[in-house]
Design an enzyme around this catalytic site. Structure first.
Site, PDB file in Angstrom:
ATOM      1  CG  ASN A 145       7.176 111.043 -54.134  1.00  0.00           C
ATOM      2  OD1 ASN A 145       6.231 111.776 -54.448  1.00  0.00           O
ATOM      3  ND2 ASN A 145       8.428 111.464 -54.129  1.00  0.00           N
ATOM      4  NE  ARG A 160      20.274  96.419 -66.460  1.00  0.00           N
ATOM      5  CZ  ARG A 160      20.425  97.399 -67.352  1.00  0.00           C
ATOM      6  NH1 ARG A 160      20.241  98.660 -66.983  1.00  0.00           N
ATOM      7  NH2 ARG A 160      20.752  97.148 -68.587  1.00  0.00           N
ATOM      8  CG  HIS A 204      13.182 113.688 -63.035  1.00  0.00           C
ATOM      9  ND1 HIS A 204      14.326 113.034 -62.615  1.00  0.00           N
ATOM     10  CD2 HIS A 204      13.587 114.878 -63.522  1.00  0.00           C
ATOM     11  CE1 HIS A 204      15.367 113.802 -62.849  1.00  0.00           C
ATOM     12  NE2 HIS A 204      14.952 114.929 -63.402  1.00  0.00           N
ATOM     13  CD  GLU A 253      16.357 109.819 -74.169  1.00  0.00           C
ATOM     14  OE1 GLU A 253      16.910 110.913 -74.092  1.00  0.00           O
ATOM     15  OE2 GLU A 253      15.439 109.557 -74.972  1.00  0.00           O
ATOM     16  CD  GLU A 268       9.273 114.931 -56.037  1.00  0.00           C
ATOM     17  OE1 GLU A 268       9.307 113.702 -55.883  1.00  0.00           O
ATOM     18  OE2 GLU A 268      10.298 115.632 -55.973  1.00  0.00           O
TER      19      GLU A 268
HETATM   20  C1  GAR Z   1      12.032 112.353 -55.112  1.00  0.00           C
HETATM   21  O1  GAR Z   1      12.335 113.725 -55.073  1.00  0.00           O
HETATM   22  C2  GAR Z   1      11.969 111.868 -56.546  1.00  0.00           C
HETATM   23  O2  GAR Z   1      11.432 112.816 -57.424  1.00  0.00           O
HETATM   24  C3  GAR Z   1      13.423 111.606 -56.837  1.00  0.00           C
HETATM   25  O3  GAR Z   1      13.915 111.000 -55.658  1.00  0.00           O
HETATM   26  C4  GAR Z   1      13.193 111.525 -54.544  1.00  0.00           C
HETATM   27  C5  GAR Z   1      12.699 110.379 -53.698  1.00  0.00           C
HETATM   28  O4  GAR Z   1      12.122 110.860 -52.505  1.00  0.00           O
HETATM   29  N1  GAR Z   1      13.597 110.762 -57.982  1.00  0.00           N
HETATM   30  C6  GAR Z   1      14.550 110.944 -58.902  1.00  0.00           C
HETATM   31  O5  GAR Z   1      15.404 111.800 -58.814  1.00  0.00           O
HETATM   32  C7  GAR Z   1      14.505 109.975 -60.069  1.00  0.00           C
HETATM   33  N2  GAR Z   1      15.214 110.485 -61.208  1.00  0.00           N
HETATM   34  P1  GAR Z   1      11.222 109.917 -51.623  1.00  0.00           P
HETATM   35  O6  GAR Z   1      12.041 108.645 -51.369  1.00  0.00           O
HETATM   36  O7  GAR Z   1      10.988 110.680 -50.352  1.00  0.00           O
HETATM   37  O8  GAR Z   1       9.961 109.630 -52.376  1.00  0.00           O
END
Ligand code: GAR
Length: 217
Positions: free
Chosen positions: A20, A68, A112, A146, A177
């Protein structure tokens, strides 16, 4: 007053593969894009996605502090010193503190891999198949305290095929995505999408204009 012609300085936070991130970088490289990727931050020194930042000559930083509090202290320093205006979480697998989320309210985006509010959390594709849903997809939303919740900016939808496995579904959702995240960042950075009463009208209209559909091939 911010210069409306200036691109909004954006930080992308990753933990892993960074596909992404790559899609966001490619979008921002286009003439006329409303955002620029000013900084990439990873919480894993070996995150493969860091390679996309290097290839595009974008500054990247690691925040692997144990607590954190320490991690967010460093993150805040970085965001300030790079004059960041928008943050995109792109596979960043840490939960940010309510204080940080509040400080970045309506300037902090997440993607997400499900049609929220369905299937928050992990293993979304397996759970979607188990639930027998006919449609599945991804959501880009503003972050709230949340987890995997907040005003929805863009959703991408696809039809689930009887032959789908969690892996095939994951691959097809990921392609969606890569279209939805740049579209959402563009809407936010250009000012076309703004939060009003926890909804995100586009150009002030009450219905979102952006619905991306990928029919079963
Ligand atoms: C993606 O599918 C994103 O939607 C998910 O992690 C992946 C990262 O892929 N995020 C979550 O699950 C957050 N709750 P990437 O590193 O190739 O972008």
């Amino acid at each position: 007053m911010p210069d409306p012609a200036a691109r909004r300085r954006t930080a992308v936070l990753i933990s892993g593969r960074g596909s992404n991130l790559r899609a966001l970088i490619e979008h921002c490289a286009r003439p006329g894009a409303s955002a620029e990727i000013a900084l990439v931050v990873a919480d894993q020194p070996g995150a493969p996605g860091l390679e996309h930042a290097r290839a595009a000559n974008i500054r990247s930083e690691i925040i692997d502090q144990k607590t954190r509090i320490e991690l967010e202290r460093k993150l805040n320093r970085l965001l300030q010193s790079f004059d960041v205006e928008i943050i995109c979480l792109a596979g960043f697998m840490r939960v940010l503190s309510p204080e940080l989320v509040a400080a970045w309210r309506d300037r902090l985006l997440n993607i997400h891999p499900s049609l929220l509010p369905a299937f928050r959390g992990l293993e979304t594709h397996r759970r979607a198949l188990e639930a027998g849903v006919r449609f599945h997809g991804c959501t880009v939303h503003f972050v709230r305290a949340e987890v995997d919740a907040g005003p929805i900016i863009v959703q991408g939808v696809l039809a689930v095929s009887p032959d789908d496995t969690p892996e095939s579904l994951a691959a097809r959702v990921l392609t969606l995505e890569h279209r939805c995240y740049p579209a959402a960042l563009e809407l936010v950075a250009s000012g076309r999408a703004q939060v009003v009463n926890e909804r995100v009208p586009i150009d002030g209209a009450s219905a979102p204009e952006t619905l991306l559909l990928n029919p079963v091939a």
